[in-house]
Scaffold this motif. Structure first.
Motif, PDB file in Angstrom:
ATOM      1  N   ALA A  61       0.853  -1.186   0.000  1.00 44.69           N
ATOM      2  CA  ALA A  61       0.000   0.000   0.000  1.00 44.69           C
ATOM      3  C   ALA A  61       0.891   1.238   0.000  1.00 44.69           C
ATOM      4  CB  ALA A  61      -0.906  -0.018   1.215  1.00 44.69           C
ATOM      5  N   PRO A  62       0.373   2.366  -0.466  1.00 46.73           N
ATOM      6  CA  PRO A  62       1.167   3.588  -0.485  1.00 46.73           C
ATOM      7  C   PRO A  62       1.720   3.925   0.890  1.00 46.73           C
ATOM      8  CG  PRO A  62      -0.849   3.880  -1.718  1.00 46.73           C
ATOM      9  CD  PRO A  62      -0.967   2.555  -1.039  1.00 46.73           C
ATOM     10  N   GLY A  63       3.017   4.159   0.962  1.00 52.83           N
ATOM     11  CA  GLY A  63       3.630   4.547   2.208  1.00 52.83           C
ATOM     12  C   GLY A  63       3.851   3.435   3.210  1.00 52.83           C
ATOM     13  N   LYS A  64       3.550   2.201   2.787  1.00 48.60           N
ATOM     14  CA  LYS A  64       3.703   1.074   3.710  1.00 48.60           C
ATOM     15  C   LYS A  64       4.695   0.062   3.150  1.00 48.60           C
ATOM     16  CE  LYS A  64      -0.803   1.361   5.946  1.00 48.60           C
ATOM     17  NZ  LYS A  64      -2.017   0.599   6.373  1.00 48.60           N
ATOM     18  N   GLU A  65       5.159  -0.804   4.018  1.00 52.43           N
ATOM     19  CA  GLU A  65       6.071  -1.850   3.588  1.00 52.43           C
ATOM     20  C   GLU A  65       5.315  -2.942   2.837  1.00 52.43           C
ATOM     21  OE1 GLU A  65       9.507  -1.610   7.083  1.00 52.43           O
ATOM     22  OE2 GLU A  65       8.303  -3.419   6.829  1.00 52.43           O
ATOM     23  N   ARG A  66       6.055  -3.626   2.009  1.00 47.96           N
ATOM     24  CA  ARG A  66       5.473  -4.749   1.283  1.00 47.96           C
ATOM     25  C   ARG A  66       5.191  -5.872   2.284  1.00 47.96           C
ATOM     26  NH1 ARG A  66       8.381  -5.956  -4.303  1.00 47.96           N
ATOM     27  NH2 ARG A  66       7.756  -3.763  -4.462  1.00 47.96           N
ATOM     28  N   GLU A  67       4.009  -6.456   2.186  1.00 54.57           N
ATOM     29  CA  GLU A  67       3.644  -7.505   3.128  1.00 54.57           C
ATOM     30  C   GLU A  67       3.156  -8.749   2.395  1.00 54.57           C
ATOM     31  OE1 GLU A  67       0.282  -6.777   5.640  1.00 54.57           O
ATOM     32  OE2 GLU A  67      -0.952  -5.970   4.024  1.00 54.57           O
ATOM     33  N   GLY A  68       3.432  -9.896   2.981  1.00 50.29           N
ATOM     34  CA  GLY A  68       2.976 -11.145   2.400  1.00 50.29           C
ATOM     35  C   GLY A  68       1.485 -11.312   2.559  1.00 50.29           C
TER      36      GLY A  68
ATOM     37  N   VAL B 125      -1.118 -18.915 -11.068  1.00 54.82           N
ATOM     38  CA  VAL B 125      -1.728 -18.928  -9.742  1.00 54.82           C
ATOM     39  C   VAL B 125      -2.659 -17.744  -9.621  1.00 54.82           C
ATOM     40  CG1 VAL B 125       0.247 -20.124  -8.720  1.00 54.82           C
ATOM     41  CG2 VAL B 125       0.134 -17.622  -8.622  1.00 54.82           C
ATOM     42  N   TYR B 126      -3.607 -17.860  -8.712  1.00 55.62           N
ATOM     43  CA  TYR B 126      -4.646 -16.849  -8.575  1.00 55.62           C
ATOM     44  C   TYR B 126      -4.775 -16.417  -7.112  1.00 55.62           C
ATOM     45  CZ  TYR B 126      -5.914 -18.748 -13.127  1.00 55.62           C
ATOM     46  OH  TYR B 126      -5.882 -19.175 -14.429  1.00 55.62           O
ATOM     47  N   LEU B 127      -5.306 -15.225  -6.949  1.00 60.51           N
ATOM     48  CA  LEU B 127      -5.641 -14.736  -5.622  1.00 60.51           C
ATOM     49  C   LEU B 127      -7.026 -14.098  -5.715  1.00 60.51           C
ATOM     50  CD1 LEU B 127      -4.621 -14.292  -2.693  1.00 60.51           C
ATOM     51  CD2 LEU B 127      -3.983 -11.977  -3.413  1.00 60.51           C
ATOM     52  N   GLN B 128      -7.978 -14.762  -5.104  1.00 65.39           N
ATOM     53  CA  GLN B 128      -9.336 -14.216  -5.066  1.00 65.39           C
ATOM     54  C   GLN B 128      -9.495 -13.432  -3.769  1.00 65.39           C
ATOM     55  OE1 GLN B 128     -12.509 -17.096  -5.579  1.00 65.39           O
ATOM     56  NE2 GLN B 128     -14.027 -15.719  -4.709  1.00 65.39           N
ATOM     57  N   ILE B 129     -10.003 -12.222  -3.896  1.00 66.23           N
ATOM     58  CA  ILE B 129     -10.220 -11.383  -2.724  1.00 66.23           C
ATOM     59  C   ILE B 129     -11.702 -11.083  -2.638  1.00 66.23           C
ATOM     60  CG2 ILE B 129      -9.460  -9.343  -1.457  1.00 66.23           C
ATOM     61  CD1 ILE B 129      -7.195  -9.040  -3.520  1.00 66.23           C
ATOM     62  N   ASN B 130     -12.302 -11.460  -1.547  1.00 65.80           N
ATOM     63  CA  ASN B 130     -13.736 -11.255  -1.347  1.00 65.80           C
ATOM     64  C   ASN B 130     -13.986 -10.120  -0.375  1.00 65.80           C
ATOM     65  OD1 ASN B 130     -14.461 -13.573  -2.977  1.00 65.80           O
ATOM     66  ND2 ASN B 130     -13.795 -14.855  -1.266  1.00 65.80           N
ATOM     67  N   ASN B 131     -15.171  -9.546  -0.479  1.00 64.25           N
ATOM     68  CA  ASN B 131     -15.577  -8.479   0.443  1.00 64.25           C
ATOM     69  C   ASN B 131     -14.465  -7.431   0.571  1.00 64.25           C
ATOM     70  OD1 ASN B 131     -17.113  -7.068   2.305  1.00 64.25           O
ATOM     71  ND2 ASN B 131     -16.462  -8.335   4.039  1.00 64.25           N
ATOM     72  N   LEU B 132     -14.082  -6.902  -0.550  1.00 63.90           N
ATOM     73  CA  LEU B 132     -12.967  -5.948  -0.572  1.00 63.90           C
ATOM     74  C   LEU B 132     -13.248  -4.734   0.299  1.00 63.90           C
ATOM     75  CD1 LEU B 132     -12.108  -6.460  -4.268  1.00 63.90           C
ATOM     76  CD2 LEU B 132     -10.344  -6.229  -2.507  1.00 63.90           C
ATOM     77  N   LYS B 133     -12.194  -4.273   0.960  1.00 64.17           N
ATOM     78  CA  LYS B 133     -12.269  -3.126   1.851  1.00 64.17           C
ATOM     79  C   LYS B 133     -11.290  -2.054   1.370  1.00 64.17           C
ATOM     80  CE  LYS B 133     -13.092  -6.274   5.753  1.00 64.17           C
ATOM     81  NZ  LYS B 133     -14.520  -5.943   5.930  1.00 64.17           N
ATOM     82  N   PRO B 134     -11.540  -0.805   1.704  1.00 66.56           N
ATOM     83  CA  PRO B 134     -10.610   0.253   1.283  1.00 66.56           C
ATOM     84  C   PRO B 134      -9.173  -0.030   1.703  1.00 66.56           C
ATOM     85  CG  PRO B 134     -12.645   1.220   2.072  1.00 66.56           C
ATOM     86  CD  PRO B 134     -12.751  -0.252   2.348  1.00 66.56           C
ATOM     87  N   GLU B 135      -8.985  -0.678   2.834  1.00 63.71           N
ATOM     88  CA  GLU B 135      -7.629  -0.970   3.295  1.00 63.71           C
ATOM     89  C   GLU B 135      -6.936  -2.053   2.470  1.00 63.71           C
ATOM     90  OE1 GLU B 135     -10.409  -0.928   5.167  1.00 63.71           O
ATOM     91  OE2 GLU B 135     -10.411  -2.565   6.655  1.00 63.71           O
ATOM     92  N   ASP B 136      -7.663  -2.683   1.553  1.00 64.47           N
ATOM     93  CA  ASP B 136      -7.044  -3.632   0.631  1.00 64.47           C
ATOM     94  C   ASP B 136      -6.400  -2.925  -0.561  1.00 64.47           C
ATOM     95  OD1 ASP B 136      -9.848  -5.810   1.148  1.00 64.47           O
ATOM     96  OD2 ASP B 136      -7.849  -5.964   2.050  1.00 64.47           O
ATOM     97  N   THR B 137      -6.612  -1.620  -0.656  1.00 65.25           N
ATOM     98  CA  THR B 137      -6.017  -0.860  -1.746  1.00 65.25           C
ATOM     99  C   THR B 137      -4.500  -0.978  -1.690  1.00 65.25           C
ATOM    100  OG1 THR B 137      -7.850   0.700  -1.885  1.00 65.25           O
ATOM    101  CG2 THR B 137      -5.706   1.458  -2.707  1.00 65.25           C
ATOM    102  N   ALA B 138      -3.916  -1.472  -2.779  1.00 70.76           N
ATOM    103  CA  ALA B 138      -2.475  -1.711  -2.817  1.00 70.76           C
ATOM    104  C   ALA B 138      -2.085  -2.204  -4.199  1.00 70.76           C
ATOM    105  CB  ALA B 138      -2.083  -2.760  -1.784  1.00 70.76           C
ATOM    106  N   THR B 139      -0.800  -2.244  -4.435  1.00 65.05           N
ATOM    107  CA  THR B 139      -0.272  -2.962  -5.595  1.00 65.05           C
ATOM    108  C   THR B 139      -0.015  -4.391  -5.146  1.00 65.05           C
ATOM    109  OG1 THR B 139       0.776  -0.974  -6.486  1.00 65.05           O
ATOM    110  CG2 THR B 139       1.586  -3.099  -7.268  1.00 65.05           C
ATOM    111  N   TYR B 140      -0.561  -5.327  -5.889  1.00 63.99           N
ATOM    112  CA  TYR B 140      -0.408  -6.744  -5.557  1.00 63.99           C
ATOM    113  C   TYR B 140       0.636  -7.341  -6.502  1.00 63.99           C
ATOM    114  CZ  TYR B 140      -4.340  -6.524  -2.396  1.00 63.99           C
ATOM    115  OH  TYR B 140      -5.153  -6.218  -1.332  1.00 63.99           O
ATOM    116  N   LEU B 141       1.611  -8.007  -5.918  1.00 61.32           N
ATOM    117  CA  LEU B 141       2.712  -8.572  -6.687  1.00 61.32           C
ATOM    118  C   LEU B 141       2.873 -10.052  -6.355  1.00 61.32           C
ATOM    119  CD1 LEU B 141       3.895  -5.760  -5.013  1.00 61.32           C
ATOM    120  CD2 LEU B 141       5.348  -5.855  -7.033  1.00 61.32           C
TER     121      LEU B 141
END
Length: 126
Positions: free
Chosen positions: A40-47, A79-95
């Protein structure tokens, strides 16, 4: 040449679902695990989730486990990543990333992964 190509991101509203894809090129997902990260902007990359050809998908936390679902399609080498019930805090670049050394899920440390995709942007907003 090893490449990881993410796709599927976009602008979505809270509560919606999204499925991200990570296509592997130059190696087979039959033999190596792939890990989803987000930044996410301004945050560290997280698994987020580790997708293994020999184990069930694993998740970085119980909170993520509840709404995220990792999967693998060996026929598409993706591979896939399904994200359900998305929340504003899920806003990020996914890698997605791989070390191309192990088929299991052993680490969430970004320094352990030598191959990265370019990322796909997910923006959650009303």
């Amino acid at each position: 040449q090893v490449q990881l190509v993410e796709s599927g991101g976009g602008l979505v509203q809270p509560g919606e679902s999204l499925t991200l894809s990570c296509e592997a090129k130059g190696f087979s997902v039959d033999y190596y695990s792939i890990v989803w990260f987000r930044q996410a902007p301004g945050k560290e990359r997280e698994g987020v989730s580790c997708i293994s050809p020999v184990e069930r998908p694993s998740y970085k936390s119980d909170t993520i486990r509840g709404r995220f679902r990792g999967s693998i399609d060996k026929t598409k080498n993706t591979v896939y990543l399904q994200i359900n019930n998305l929340k504003p805090e899920d806003t990020a670049t996914y890698l997605c990333a791989t070390d191309r050394r192990t088929s299991g899920c052993r680490s969430w440390n970004t320094n352990d992964f030598g191959y990265w995709g370019q990322g796909t942007q997910v923006t959650v907003a009303a």
